[in-house]
Scaffold this motif. Structure first.
Motif, PDB file in Angstrom:
ATOM      1  N   ALA A  28       0.627  -0.981  -0.084  1.00 15.47           N
ATOM      2  CA  ALA A  28      -0.030  -0.048  -0.087  1.00 15.47           C
ATOM      3  C   ALA A  28       0.961   1.188   0.055  1.00 15.47           C
ATOM      4  N   ILE A  29       1.793   1.212   0.881  1.00 19.73           N
ATOM      5  CA  ILE A  29       2.846   2.427   0.621  1.00 19.73           C
ATOM      6  C   ILE A  29       3.592   2.571  -0.584  1.00 19.73           C
ATOM      7  N   PHE A  30       3.988   1.588  -1.169  1.00 17.70           N
ATOM      8  CA  PHE A  30       4.561   1.642  -2.558  1.00 17.70           C
ATOM      9  C   PHE A  30       3.495   2.189  -3.493  1.00 17.70           C
ATOM     10  N   PHE A  34       4.618   5.139  -5.722  1.00 21.68           N
ATOM     11  CA  PHE A  34       5.393   5.190  -6.946  1.00 21.68           C
ATOM     12  C   PHE A  34       4.661   6.458  -7.905  1.00 21.68           C
ATOM     13  N   THR A  35       5.124   6.716  -9.230  1.00 23.57           N
ATOM     14  CA  THR A  35       4.633   7.785  -9.977  1.00 23.57           C
ATOM     15  C   THR A  35       4.123   7.029 -11.091  1.00 23.57           C
ATOM     16  N   LYS A  36       4.871   5.932 -11.681  1.00 23.31           N
ATOM     17  CA  LYS A  36       4.255   5.214 -12.866  1.00 23.31           C
ATOM     18  C   LYS A  36       3.139   4.239 -12.584  1.00 23.31           C
ATOM     19  N   VAL A  37       2.097   4.187 -13.498  1.00 25.63           N
ATOM     20  CA  VAL A  37       0.911   3.641 -13.132  1.00 25.63           C
ATOM     21  C   VAL A  37       1.159   2.183 -13.016  1.00 25.63           C
ATOM     22  N   VAL A  38       1.709   1.546 -13.911  1.00 28.25           N
ATOM     23  CA  VAL A  38       2.155   0.149 -13.885  1.00 28.25           C
ATOM     24  C   VAL A  38       2.797  -0.534 -12.705  1.00 28.25           C
ATOM     25  N   HIS A  39       3.804   0.387 -11.895  1.00 24.12           N
ATOM     26  CA  HIS A  39       4.318   0.017 -10.919  1.00 24.12           C
ATOM     27  C   HIS A  39       3.406   0.340  -9.701  1.00 24.12           C
ATOM     28  N   MET A  40       2.693   1.159  -9.863  1.00 19.67           N
ATOM     29  CA  MET A  40       1.520   1.134  -8.828  1.00 19.67           C
ATOM     30  C   MET A  40       0.635   0.224  -8.684  1.00 19.67           C
ATOM     31  N   LEU A  41       0.033  -0.410 -10.029  1.00 15.84           N
ATOM     32  CA  LEU A  41      -0.804  -1.562 -10.093  1.00 15.84           C
ATOM     33  C   LEU A  41       0.006  -2.850  -9.483  1.00 15.84           C
ATOM     34  N   THR A  42       1.242  -2.884  -9.914  1.00 15.12           N
ATOM     35  CA  THR A  42       2.050  -4.177  -9.552  1.00 15.12           C
ATOM     36  C   THR A  42       1.927  -4.289  -7.885  1.00 15.12           C
ATOM     37  N   ALA A  43       2.273  -2.928  -7.189  1.00 19.93           N
ATOM     38  CA  ALA A  43       1.996  -2.852  -5.697  1.00 19.93           C
ATOM     39  C   ALA A  43       0.771  -2.941  -5.153  1.00 19.93           C
TER      40      ALA A  43
END
Length: 174
Positions: A28-30, A34-43
């Motif tokens: 949840a913190i990551f 994160f600023t990139k949407v794909v990284h946010m989705l992975t987290a």
């Protein structure tokens, strides 16, 4: 203090709960950092899977499987398709306030301290929890006997929403 930690770590169930909870909080913190949407989705997917692990530790296997199927699977794939089908500008935003992360760290530490203090000073009733023999069977019995009308109304509502989405998509295409 060390005796409490040693007794906490003596059970594998407690260790699994602690690891899943840390992974859920970290994901949840990551996701927020994160600023990139794909990284946010992975987290976010990591958070969903960790929550499913928490449900398994709490002996709610049906909810854990539903969590993985619906949230970690379907919602994550839906978000990936949404990202792929929309146009994105490749510009990065520079942090506007460098002291912002420091204040966030202080606030998170203070919140952790308050929650830790509240948990340590709370008197919890002791006793054992007797779960049903087969949770999934009991959920199925309740869902198709006592709650059959809300279940069917939800299926009709989802079907109407799906048809409405198709009609809206057809209008935009024309």
């Amino acid at each position: 203090m060390l005796g409490n930690i040693a007794s906490f770590l003596s059970s594998g169930q407690n260790v699994a709960f602690f690891i899943c909870a840390l992974l859920a909080i970290g994901g949840a913190i990551f996701m927020l950092s994160f600023t990139k949407v794909v990284h946010m989705l992975t987290a976010l997917a990591l958070t969903f899977i960790s929550l499913a692990g928490l449900y398994v530790v709490l002996e709610a296997e049906f909810v854990a499987v539903v969590q993985i199927l619906i949230y970690a699977g379907a919602i994550s794939i839906l978000m990936i398709f949404g990202i792929m089908m929309t146009k994105h500008q490749g510009e990065e935003q520079m942090p506007k306030r460098p002291w912002h992360n420091g204040l966030l760290l202080i606030g998170a530490a203070a919140l952790f301290g308050v929650i830790f203090f509240a948990i340590q000073n709370t008197e919890l009733p002791s006793g054992t929890f007797q779960s049903a023999e087969d949770n999934t069977l009991e959920i199925g019995k309740l869902l198709f006997s006592a709650h059959v009308i809300p279940f069917e109304l939800m299926s009709v509502l989802l079907t109407v929403a799906f048809i409405g989405a198709i009609i809206v998509a057809k209008r935009e295409e024309d």
